[in-house]
Scaffold this motif. Structure first.
Motif, mmCIF file in Angstrom:
data_model
loop_
_atom_site.group_PDB
_atom_site.id
_atom_site.type_symbol
_atom_site.label_atom_id
_atom_site.label_comp_id
_atom_site.label_asym_id
_atom_site.label_seq_id
_atom_site.Cartn_x
_atom_site.Cartn_y
_atom_site.Cartn_z
ATOM 1 N N PHE A 109 38.885 41.218 29.583
ATOM 2 C CA PHE A 109 40.040 41.184 28.696
ATOM 3 C C PHE A 109 41.296 41.786 29.323
ATOM 4 O O PHE A 109 42.378 41.215 29.222
ATOM 5 N N GLU A 110 41.184 42.941 29.970
ATOM 6 C CA GLU A 110 42.369 43.590 30.536
ATOM 7 C C GLU A 110 43.061 42.688 31.558
ATOM 8 O O GLU A 110 44.280 42.640 31.627
ATOM 9 N N THR A 111 42.289 41.960 32.350
ATOM 10 C CA THR A 111 42.862 41.029 33.323
ATOM 11 C C THR A 111 43.455 39.820 32.599
ATOM 12 O O THR A 111 44.568 39.384 32.906
ATOM 13 N N ALA A 112 42.727 39.299 31.640
ATOM 14 C CA ALA A 112 43.199 38.124 30.879
ATOM 15 C C ALA A 112 44.443 38.456 30.072
ATOM 16 O O ALA A 112 45.329 37.609 29.897
ATOM 17 N N LYS A 113 44.535 39.684 29.607
ATOM 18 C CA LYS A 113 45.653 40.126 28.778
ATOM 19 C C LYS A 113 46.994 39.937 29.507
ATOM 20 O O LYS A 113 47.994 39.580 28.894
ATOM 21 N N LYS A 114 47.000 40.124 30.822
ATOM 22 C CA LYS A 114 48.233 39.945 31.604
ATOM 23 C C LYS A 114 48.713 38.492 31.510
ATOM 24 O O LYS A 114 49.893 38.228 31.318
ATOM 25 N N ALA B 125 36.001 34.823 37.172
ATOM 26 C CA ALA B 125 36.251 34.856 35.731
ATOM 27 C C ALA B 125 37.386 33.895 35.389
ATOM 28 O O ALA B 125 38.294 33.676 36.190
ATOM 29 N N THR B 126 37.315 33.315 34.216
ATOM 30 C CA THR B 126 38.349 32.385 33.782
ATOM 31 C C THR B 126 38.814 32.682 32.367
ATOM 32 O O THR B 126 38.102 33.308 31.575
ATOM 33 N N LEU B 127 39.999 32.218 32.084
ATOM 34 C CA LEU B 127 40.565 32.220 30.744
ATOM 35 C C LEU B 127 40.706 30.742 30.403
ATOM 36 O O LEU B 127 41.443 30.013 31.069
#
Length: 129
Positions: free
Chosen positions: A99-104, A61-63
């Motif tokens: 989202f929860e991972t990206a939120k960090k 996954a990427t942001l």
């Protein structure tokens, strides 16, 4: 004939977070400054001339973050940016279920560089600052 039950599929919980976000940032924030904030904790690829970053989260996954100009016709976005003291805008893309991972990573960017993330929605919600 006996009826055979199908095994239940395990479903990932659907996120209500949008997949498209905007990062409103102060004038001094560039893709290079975002890159420098994240390189200790994330695998980050930068295409500085294009104004693009790809931040590796997990499981592929990427942001994705891309600098953009606010179109002259988009008075609402321009007013929102001015109201929050921001001059740079970045398009941010992620998978809603990540989202929860990206939120960090998003929180780390805001804590280090200022500005705010908001959903690329009509009312700029949700807001992360």
């Amino acid at each position: 004939m006996k009826r055979q039950s199908k095994p239940e599929k395990i479903k990932k919980e659907k996120s209500t977070a949008p997949g498209e976000w905007l990062y409103f940032a102060p004038a001094n924030v560039t893709v290079r400054s975002i890159y420098e904030v994240l390189t200790d904790d994330y695998e980050v690829e930068i295409w500085e001339d294009a104004g693009v970053l790809e931040i590796g989260l997990n499981d592929g996954a990427t942001l994705d973050i891309e600098w953009t100009k606010i179109p002259a016709k988009d008075e609402i976005t321009a007013a929102f940016a001015k109201q929050h003291g921001c001059e740079n805008v970045f398009l941010v893309t992620l998978k809603p279920e990540e989202f929860e991972t990206a939120k960090k990573a998003m929180n780390k960017i805001v804590a280090s560089l200022g500005g705010l993330f908001c959903g690329d929605t009509e009312d700029f919600t949700p807001v992360l600052q």
